[in-house]
Write an enzyme that holds these catalytic residues in place. Structure first.
Site, short mmCIF file in Angstrom:
data_model
loop_
_atom_site.label_atom_id
_atom_site.label_comp_id
_atom_site.label_asym_id
_atom_site.label_seq_id
_atom_site.Cartn_x
_atom_site.Cartn_y
_atom_site.Cartn_z
N SER A 30 0.82 -1.22 0.00
CA SER A 30 0.00 0.00 0.00
C SER A 30 0.85 1.26 0.00
O SER A 30 0.33 2.37 -0.01
CB SER A 30 -0.93 0.01 1.22
OG SER A 30 -0.18 -0.13 2.41
N ASN A 117 -1.91 -2.52 13.22
CA ASN A 117 -3.37 -2.40 13.19
C ASN A 117 -3.86 -1.17 13.95
O ASN A 117 -4.70 -0.41 13.45
CB ASN A 117 -4.03 -3.67 13.73
CG ASN A 117 -3.69 -4.88 12.88
OD1 ASN A 117 -3.12 -4.74 11.81
ND2 ASN A 117 -4.03 -6.07 13.36
N THR A 162 -40.88 26.28 -9.17
CA THR A 162 -41.15 24.89 -8.79
C THR A 162 -41.37 24.17 -10.10
O THR A 162 -41.90 24.76 -11.06
CB THR A 162 -42.41 24.77 -7.90
OG1 THR A 162 -43.52 25.29 -8.60
CG2 THR A 162 -42.26 25.53 -6.58
N SER A 284 -14.68 26.48 -26.91
CA SER A 284 -14.82 25.26 -27.70
C SER A 284 -13.78 25.27 -28.79
O SER A 284 -13.47 26.32 -29.35
CB SER A 284 -16.23 25.21 -28.30
OG SER A 284 -16.24 24.38 -29.43
N LYS A 290 -18.57 29.87 -28.36
CA LYS A 290 -18.89 29.21 -27.09
C LYS A 290 -18.06 29.72 -25.92
O LYS A 290 -16.88 29.98 -26.03
CB LYS A 290 -18.67 27.70 -27.21
CG LYS A 290 -19.64 26.98 -28.11
CD LYS A 290 -21.07 26.96 -27.58
CE LYS A 290 -21.25 26.00 -26.44
NZ LYS A 290 -21.09 24.61 -26.83
N ASN A 292 -18.08 28.07 -22.22
CA ASN A 292 -18.73 26.99 -21.47
C ASN A 292 -18.49 27.09 -19.96
O ASN A 292 -17.36 27.36 -19.55
CB ASN A 292 -18.22 25.64 -21.97
CG ASN A 292 -18.53 25.43 -23.44
OD1 ASN A 292 -19.57 25.88 -23.94
ND2 ASN A 292 -17.63 24.77 -24.14
N TYR A 324 -9.18 -6.82 12.81
CA TYR A 324 -8.60 -6.25 11.60
C TYR A 324 -8.55 -7.29 10.48
O TYR A 324 -8.21 -8.45 10.70
CB TYR A 324 -7.17 -5.73 11.87
CG TYR A 324 -6.51 -5.22 10.61
CD1 TYR A 324 -6.69 -3.91 10.20
CD2 TYR A 324 -5.74 -6.07 9.81
CE1 TYR A 324 -6.12 -3.46 9.02
CE2 TYR A 324 -5.16 -5.62 8.63
CZ TYR A 324 -5.36 -4.31 8.24
OH TYR A 324 -4.79 -3.86 7.07
N GLN A 329 -7.17 -2.14 4.17
CA GLN A 329 -6.17 -1.36 3.43
C GLN A 329 -6.83 -0.60 2.27
O GLN A 329 -6.32 0.41 1.82
CB GLN A 329 -5.09 -2.31 2.91
CG GLN A 329 -3.96 -1.63 2.20
CD GLN A 329 -2.75 -2.54 2.08
OE1 GLN A 329 -2.09 -2.79 3.08
NE2 GLN A 329 -2.49 -3.04 0.90
N LYS A 332 -8.11 3.54 2.02
CA LYS A 332 -7.36 4.79 1.87
C LYS A 332 -7.59 5.51 0.56
O LYS A 332 -7.82 6.73 0.54
CB LYS A 332 -5.87 4.51 2.06
CG LYS A 332 -5.57 4.23 3.51
CD LYS A 332 -4.20 3.66 3.72
CE LYS A 332 -4.20 2.85 4.99
NZ LYS A 332 -5.10 1.68 4.97
#
Ligand code: ARG
Length: 467
Positions: A30, A117, A162, A284, A290, A292, A324, A329, A332
């Site tokens: 890890s 652990n 609404t 674009s 454009k 965006n 454990y 692991q 994370k």
């Protein structure tokens, strides 16, 4: 990035006669991602070593050597001179192994009364606590930005929707305060989550606790924990705190995504309620006209991965027996990605909100369309003793008349309105205006400008009080 160097001696090698398969070594490692925890790992180890010395489990001079070595390792890592090894699996064994290289046999005493652990559970909590505090600061900064904008726009009139249909006029400040209310709840949830994050698992050791005369309260105080975890089996395996944080993050992203959706709509050529500055948009490659709204679109898009990580973590835990398991692991990468994304989205929002340019004239024009004061006319009739259901019917007919004649309610002559109901007088035009409509909703939680100003004061007060 971890370097796959020569297969280094593993601290747990004693009972093994064969070397680890090369692929299994990489598969189970890890260190590629948990090296992010190095500072918390070192801080945890420093506190643990101090506690061991205080309790007479190691000598003061041994603790000093260990502290010295750990500080040197932190410097090496920060200077990018540290040789991370996949063979040494994770951040914990990489650092411990380097400590032994640096200070010799004394380094081997650090792991007394401890296991990876309880060590990893502690590291994640320290990391998450730090991140929670940073995120809390950003959430407050964003709320302040919304309140500052609401202060300028407390009387700006826009349509309230609404079903995405114009419903009743509202003030833009009121709409901004709706967003701020969502974030205030997120801030509260984060603070609640922090309480359960900030408890120390160290001392739980592998699963059952340790036979050494340790002082957990002392270590906890050194590390700034509010207290210690209650049960060793639970403490080494529990990741609820990470799931709670992920749930907080999912809700926060949900809110940022809803806000983003409105910003995208409002910035469109159809709405034109706001103009996002060029610095928060992109062009674009094919359509020269454009501009965006990439930033809110991307925040909306990133929400999906945060939701996904919440589910990863829930699923990761759901079948694990105590205590454990290596499954943990896998906690994370989702957690780190949530943190990175939430912090990125909050930062870009904090920077963008103050520079949004509202188009007040256009908002007002849109508020005037779509008979948004129809409810006000019905309420007017109720005040003239017409039952609400009848008033609703009368106004419905008046709206139909307006549609046929391309008129707004406020443009219908009085004699015509009186044909729908003879209790209508000249004063009806006061309630048919946009200002009349928003000013009438003058109670806490309502959209009247006076209420918006008061709500801003209240929200600032709550922010100051740290709520
Ligand atoms: N890298 C491990 C993790 O992230 C550390 C704990 C390993 N413990 C063990 N018993 N293998 O969970």
């Amino acid at each position: 990035m971890a370097k796959d160097t020569e297969s280094r001696e593993k601290p747990w090698q004693g009972r093994f006669t064969e070397p680890t398969d090369r692929f299994v070594e990489a598969f189970t490692a890890s260190v590629q991602f948990d090296q992010r925890l190095y500072r918390h790992d070192i801080n945890g180890s420093i506190a643990h070593a101090k506690m061991l010395a205080k309790c007479g489990i190691i000598t003061a001079s041994e603790a000093e050597q260990i502290l010295d070595g750990l500080n040197r390792i932190a410097d090496e890592i920060e200077a990018q001179e540290f040789n991370w090894s996949i063979a040494l699996e994770d951040v914990h064994m990489n650092i411990e192994s380097r400590l032994i290289e640096l200070i010799g046999d004394t380094g081997k005493k650090l792991h007394t009364g401890r296991s990876r652990n309880d060590q990893v559970a502690t590291d994640i909590r320290l990391y998450l606590r730090e991140q929670i505090d940073l995120i809390d600061g950003e959430l407050r900064r964003l709320q302040t930005a919304l309140l500052d904008l609401a202060d300028k726009e407390y009387a700006t009139i826009m349509p309230g929707f609404t079903h995405l249909q114009p419903a009743q006029p509202v003030t833009f400040g009121h709409h901004l305060l709706a967003w701020q209310s969502m974030l205030a709840r997120d801030t509260g949830r984060l603070a609640d989550c922090r309480k359960r994050v900030n408890l120390m698992p160290l001392g739980s050791a592998a699963l059952a606790g340790t036979s050494y005369p340790i002082d957990r309260q002392y270590t906890a105080a050194l590390l700034g924990f509010d207290g210690i975890t209650e049960n060793s089996l639970d403490a080494v395996s529990d990741r609820d705190f990470a799931i709670e944080f992920a749930a907080f993050a999912a809700l926060l992203q949900l809110h940022l995504s809803r806000i983003s959706e409105e910003l995208v709509l409002w910035n469109s050529a159809q709405f034109r309620f706001i103009d996002l500055p060029d610095s928060f948009c992109t062009g674009s490659s094919i359509m020269p006209q454009k501009k965006n709204p990439d930033v809110p679109e991307l925040v909306r898009g990133k929400t999906g991965r945060v939701f996904g990580h919440l589910f990863s973590l829930l699923t990761l835990m759901k079948s694990q027996p105590l205590a454990y398991n290596k499954d943990n692991q896998e906690d994370k990468e989702p957690l780190f990605d949530i943190v990175d994304n939430v912090r990125g989205c909050l930062k870009v929002f904090c920077d963008m909100i103050p520079v949004i340019r509202p188009n007040r004239a256009r908002m007002r024009e849109a508020a005037g369309a779509g008979f948004s004061t129809a409810t006000d006319l019905a309420d007017y009739l109720v005040r003239k003793q017409v039952p609400f259901r009848d008033a609703h019917e009368i106004v419905g007919k008046a709206v139909a008349f307006c549609i046929d004649n391309a008129l707004d309610l406020a443009e219908v002559p009085l004699e015509q309105l009186q044909r729908f109901c003879d209790r209508i007088d000249q004063d009806v035009y006061d309630v048919l205006t946009l200002e009349g409509s928003v000013n009438a909703r003058n109670h806490p939680g309502g959209t009247a400008p006076a209420q918006v100003r008061q709500a801003i004061v209240n929200a600032r007060e709550q922010l100051r009080a740290g709520q």
